[in-house]
Every structure is written in structure tokens, then in C-alpha cells.
Enzyme design. Structure first.
Site, PDB file in Angstrom:
ATOM      1  N   VAL A 118      -4.083 -12.386   9.801  1.00  0.00           N
ATOM      2  CA  VAL A 118      -3.443 -13.218  10.685  1.00  0.00           C
ATOM      3  C   VAL A 118      -2.264 -12.664  11.542  1.00  0.00           C
ATOM      4  CG1 VAL A 118      -2.403 -15.533  10.572  1.00  0.00           C
ATOM      5  CG2 VAL A 118      -3.990 -15.030   9.104  1.00  0.00           C
ATOM      6  N   CYS A 119      -1.224 -12.380  10.511  1.00  0.00           N
ATOM      7  CA  CYS A 119       0.039 -11.783  11.282  1.00  0.00           C
ATOM      8  C   CYS A 119       0.223 -10.342  11.645  1.00  0.00           C
ATOM      9  CB  CYS A 119       1.006 -11.935  10.084  1.00  0.00           C
ATOM     10  SG  CYS A 119       1.228 -13.715   9.498  1.00  0.00           S
ATOM     11  N   LEU A 120      -0.790  -9.748  11.366  1.00  0.00           N
ATOM     12  CA  LEU A 120      -1.101  -8.528  12.120  1.00  0.00           C
ATOM     13  C   LEU A 120      -2.118  -8.504  13.163  1.00  0.00           C
ATOM     14  CD1 LEU A 120      -0.242  -5.483  12.137  1.00  0.00           C
ATOM     15  CD2 LEU A 120      -2.163  -5.008  10.353  1.00  0.00           C
TER      16      LEU A 120
END
Length: 213
Positions: A117-119
Site C-alpha cells: 500500500v504505502c510503498l
């Protein structure tokens, strides 16, 4: 045609970005040992400090859900206030994007929790906007090993370049005769590089070994 992606990373052509290394995000990590991830993330942040590369730290919902950035990361840059967001995709946060643009760098070295998600989300968005993104796979982690590995493949297919935190450290150093950063790089290795750090300690203490000689 000249390919900028073939340029090695330097502190002058890249910025280092850490996304969401926070307690709530760390709780969900299953793809790697949690302490190892923090160790590697701290090594990466210290690399930015030693070489004076631009650093961006960002969190999601720090005060309402996820908690503050890990203290061992914050203590490397104690005066730095991480950019807090509500968006899962940091590239959808105008303050984050402004911080990236202010570095003036097109090579972005990024690590995040979680990989899927955040990467993945900001990596794909940054690639679309013409940035070169180097994903630090061992300072990032996912909710499962499959999630981590699949997301790495997704980002590679989109054009991201996988690296590890120690490869960034040594790519910045490049030459052991570079004395202005040599001692600090060795200190990072001693603290964060496991077996290699143990080897450095042994060489230095037993027979005064020095890589620059």
C-alpha cells in the site's frame, strides 16, 4: 540514448523517503522480522544524515490511529517534524508532493510500511510523473510475504528499481578513500550491518584494518 537510470545513486542526485514506520503499521508486518525492518530503516536514515542527502519522513494518522514515527528514526533527525497525512497514498497529499518537489531530485529512494500500500501506491504515482524510484526492499515490509513479494514485482514491472539499505549506504560512499564520510559510514555498519559490522569491528580492533588503505 543516455539513460539517467544508469547513473549510480549519490547524495547529490537523490532524496531518501521513509513512509509510515509507525507502531500500528509495524504491528501488521508479517513478511520480515519487525526489529530487522526498524534496524534497516534507521540505517537508511543515518545514511541520509551522513551524506546530507534530502530526507522526507511522513506518517499517516499519527495522532489518531497509527502512532508517531519510530523513536529510533526520529532521534536521527530530532528537529524534523514528519509530514502527517490521512491518505494511504502519500502522493495524494499535497504537502508530501511539495516536499518531494522541493528537493529538486528526480531519483527517489523510498521505503515504507506496508509494501503493498504505502510503498506501492506512491511509487507507481511518482513513476507516472517521471521520477526514478528506488524501492528499499529490506526497509519495507508487508502484511504477508506474498503481499510483500507480489508488490515488489508490481513496482518493478512499473519501472521501479529494487535496492537494499546497505547498497544505498555503500553506493553513496563509493570509495573507501573518501575520508570525510569514512568513519561515519563505518559507524553505521558497526551498528546496523549485522555480520558485516561484526567483521569491521574485528578487523579494526585486532589488526587496525582500514578499507581505505
Amino acid at each position: 540514448m543516455f539513460n539517467d537510470k544508469l547513473d549510480l545513486l549519490t547524495a547529490e542526485n537523490s532524496a531518501i523517503i521513509l513512509i509510515d514506520h509507525q507502531p500500528q503499521m509495524l504491528f501488521g508486518v508479517q513478511s520480515a522480522d519487525r526489529q530487522t525492518i526498524i534496524n534497516n530503516a534507521v540505517g537508511l536514515v543515518k545514511t541520509a544524515k551522513v551524506f546530507q542527502a534530502p530526507i522526507i519522513l511522513t506518517t499517516v494518522a499519527a495522532e489518531t490511529f497509527s502512532g508517531p514515527i519510530h523513536p529510533h528514526i526520529q532521534e536521527v533527525f530530532p528537529e524534523y517534524k514528519p509530514i502527517d497525512r490521512t491518505s494511504m497514498n502519500s502522493w495524494e497529499d499535497e504537502n508530501f508532493v511539495a516536499a518531494v518537489k522541493s528537493t529538486g531530485r528526480k531519483k527517489l529512494v523510498m521505503a515504507a510500511l506496508w509494501t503493498e500500500v504505502c510503498l506501492a501506491f506512491p511509487t507507481i504515482a511518482a513513476l507516472k510523473e517521471g521520477y526514478e524510484v528506488y524501492i528499499v526492499t529490506d526497509a519495507s515490509a508487508g502484511t504477508t510475504d506474498e503481499a510483500h513479494q507480489t508488490s515488489i514485482q508490481r513496482m518493478i514491472q512499473a519501472g521501479a528499481i529494487p535496492v537494499t539499505w546497505q547498497s544505498v549506504l555503500l553506493e553513496y560512499q563509493r570509495d573507501w578513500a573518501r575520508q570525510d564520510t569514512y568513519d561515519a559510514v563505518m559507524d553505521i555498519a558497526l551498528q546496523h550491518s549485522g555480520a558485516y559490522g561484526a567483521g569491521v569491528f574485528y578487523a579494526h580492533t585486532m589488526f587496525g584494518g582500514h578499507e581505505g588503505q
